[in-house]
Write a protein that holds these residues in place. Structure first.
Motif, PDB file in Angstrom:
ATOM      1  N   TYR A  49       0.827  -1.210   0.000  1.00  0.00           N
ATOM      2  CA  TYR A  49       0.000   0.000   0.000  1.00  0.00           C
ATOM      3  C   TYR A  49       0.862   1.262   0.000  1.00  0.00           C
ATOM      4  O   TYR A  49       0.672   2.164  -0.827  1.00  0.00           O
ATOM      5  CB  TYR A  49      -0.930   0.003   1.217  1.00  0.00           C
ATOM      6  N   TYR A  50       1.815   1.330   0.927  1.00  0.00           N
ATOM      7  CA  TYR A  50       2.621   2.542   1.035  1.00  0.00           C
ATOM      8  C   TYR A  50       3.662   2.665  -0.073  1.00  0.00           C
ATOM      9  O   TYR A  50       4.051   3.775  -0.443  1.00  0.00           O
ATOM     10  CB  TYR A  50       3.252   2.634   2.422  1.00  0.00           C
ATOM     11  N   ASN A  51       4.118   1.544  -0.625  1.00  0.00           N
ATOM     12  CA  ASN A  51       5.019   1.618  -1.775  1.00  0.00           C
ATOM     13  C   ASN A  51       4.277   2.110  -3.019  1.00  0.00           C
ATOM     14  O   ASN A  51       4.848   2.765  -3.879  1.00  0.00           O
ATOM     15  CB  ASN A  51       5.648   0.254  -2.055  1.00  0.00           C
ATOM     16  N   LYS A  52       3.001   1.810  -3.081  1.00  0.00           N
ATOM     17  CA  LYS A  52       2.187   2.220  -4.235  1.00  0.00           C
ATOM     18  C   LYS A  52       1.737   3.677  -4.123  1.00  0.00           C
ATOM     19  O   LYS A  52       1.767   4.425  -5.110  1.00  0.00           O
ATOM     20  CB  LYS A  52       0.965   1.304  -4.357  1.00  0.00           C
ATOM     21  N   PHE A  53       1.319   4.074  -2.933  1.00  0.00           N
ATOM     22  CA  PHE A  53       0.723   5.399  -2.765  1.00  0.00           C
ATOM     23  C   PHE A  53       1.609   6.394  -2.016  1.00  0.00           C
ATOM     24  O   PHE A  53       1.204   7.539  -1.800  1.00  0.00           O
ATOM     25  CB  PHE A  53      -0.620   5.278  -2.035  1.00  0.00           C
ATOM     26  N   ASN A  99      10.911   1.255   6.365  1.00  0.00           N
ATOM     27  CA  ASN A  99      11.180   0.217   5.361  1.00  0.00           C
ATOM     28  C   ASN A  99      10.351   0.344   4.091  1.00  0.00           C
ATOM     29  O   ASN A  99      10.534  -0.419   3.149  1.00  0.00           O
ATOM     30  CB  ASN A  99      11.012  -1.202   5.926  1.00  0.00           C
ATOM     31  N   CYS A 100       9.424   1.310   4.064  1.00  0.00           N
ATOM     32  CA  CYS A 100       8.715   1.603   2.822  1.00  0.00           C
ATOM     33  C   CYS A 100       9.684   2.329   1.890  1.00  0.00           C
ATOM     34  O   CYS A 100      10.592   3.040   2.331  1.00  0.00           O
ATOM     35  CB  CYS A 100       7.508   2.490   3.124  1.00  0.00           C
ATOM     36  N   THR A 101       9.500   2.168   0.597  1.00  0.00           N
ATOM     37  CA  THR A 101      10.357   2.811  -0.398  1.00  0.00           C
ATOM     38  C   THR A 101      10.439   4.319  -0.198  1.00  0.00           C
ATOM     39  O   THR A 101      11.479   4.937  -0.427  1.00  0.00           O
ATOM     40  CB  THR A 101       9.815   2.522  -1.820  1.00  0.00           C
ATOM     41  N   TYR A 102       9.345   4.921   0.259  1.00  0.00           N
ATOM     42  CA  TYR A 102       9.268   6.382   0.375  1.00  0.00           C
ATOM     43  C   TYR A 102       9.549   6.890   1.796  1.00  0.00           C
ATOM     44  O   TYR A 102       9.357   8.077   2.077  1.00  0.00           O
ATOM     45  CB  TYR A 102       7.889   6.869  -0.076  1.00  0.00           C
TER      46      TYR A 102
END
Length: 222
Positions: A155-159, A189-192
């Motif tokens: 979810y957090y990598n997408k949005f 650890n999320c991409t963003y």
């Protein structure tokens, strides 16, 4: 002067907000919370919360302090009856609904139902024993944690990019607290995550600069 003081405060705040990310683990931290309104008898709530904490630790996702994500539960006694024979005993059929939740956004990322049954000397004791049957290594519980971890990251990598962009827009409009809430929703650890942390510092800087200018204007008006 006032501006110099505000700058020193800013530096101190930026240092306090610096957060390092572990590159080794790609798992979110998940806490455990069993509230009074969970439907779980008081005698079993602390026990179950401890079991859930053990389950997250076993899954490599344990949190020793406050964390954005947590696993919680709601219990429902589906059926109970008296077991034939003496002494009188009761059998309880209990449905335990587990949820992995984002404490900030209130989003439920995943859920699982586990059914348990147990016998006790009273209806409450039978219910409590059914709850106590849940182990930290329960397969459904471990699968829930693994699945929730995947869904949170996805979810957090997408949005994440959209969330950061929205936060920047909100901050420019002067809604700093709301912008910070958006940014702190993005987990470690999320991409963003690193970009979100930098943006948090920028938003705090904007907030402090704005407050500094107001104080300066007020001081000059005296």
């Amino acid at each position: 002067n006032l501006i110099a003081i505000m700058k020193r405060l800013t530096v101190a705040l930026l240092l306090a907000l610096s957060i390092s990310v572990s590159a080794s683990a790609q798992k979110v931290r998940i806490g455990a919370y069993v509230p009074e309104e969970s439907g779980i008898p008081g005698a079993a709530r602390d026990f179950l919360e401890t079991r859930l904490m053990a389950a997250t630790t076993q899954a490599g996702m344990g949190a020793s302090d406050f964390t954005q994500f947590f696993i919680s539960v709601k219990g429902l006694e589906v059926e109970k009856y008296i077991v034939p024979g003496a002494p009188t005993k009761y059998k309880s059929f209990t449905e335990l609904n587990f949820y992995v939740i984002d404490a900030f956004s209130k989003r439920v990322f995943d859920k699982e139902t586990i059914n348990e049954e147990a016998i006790g000397n009273s209806p409450e004791k039978a219910y409590i024993q059914a709850v106590r049957n849940i182990t930290s290594s329960n397969a459904k519980l471990q699968n829930l944690l693994a699945s929730a971890n995947t869904k949170i990251m996805e979810y957090y990598n997408k949005f994440g990019s959209n969330i950061i962009a929205e936060a920047k827009s909100i901050a420019k409009a002067g809604e700093y607290e709301k912008a910070l809430l958006y940014l702190t929703n993005i987990p470690e650890n999320c991409t963003y995550f690193q970009e979100a942390q930098k943006t948090i510092l920028n938003v705090y800087q904007m907030k402090i600069d704005g407050e500094g200018q107001k104080l300066l204007a007020k001081a000059r008006a005296v």
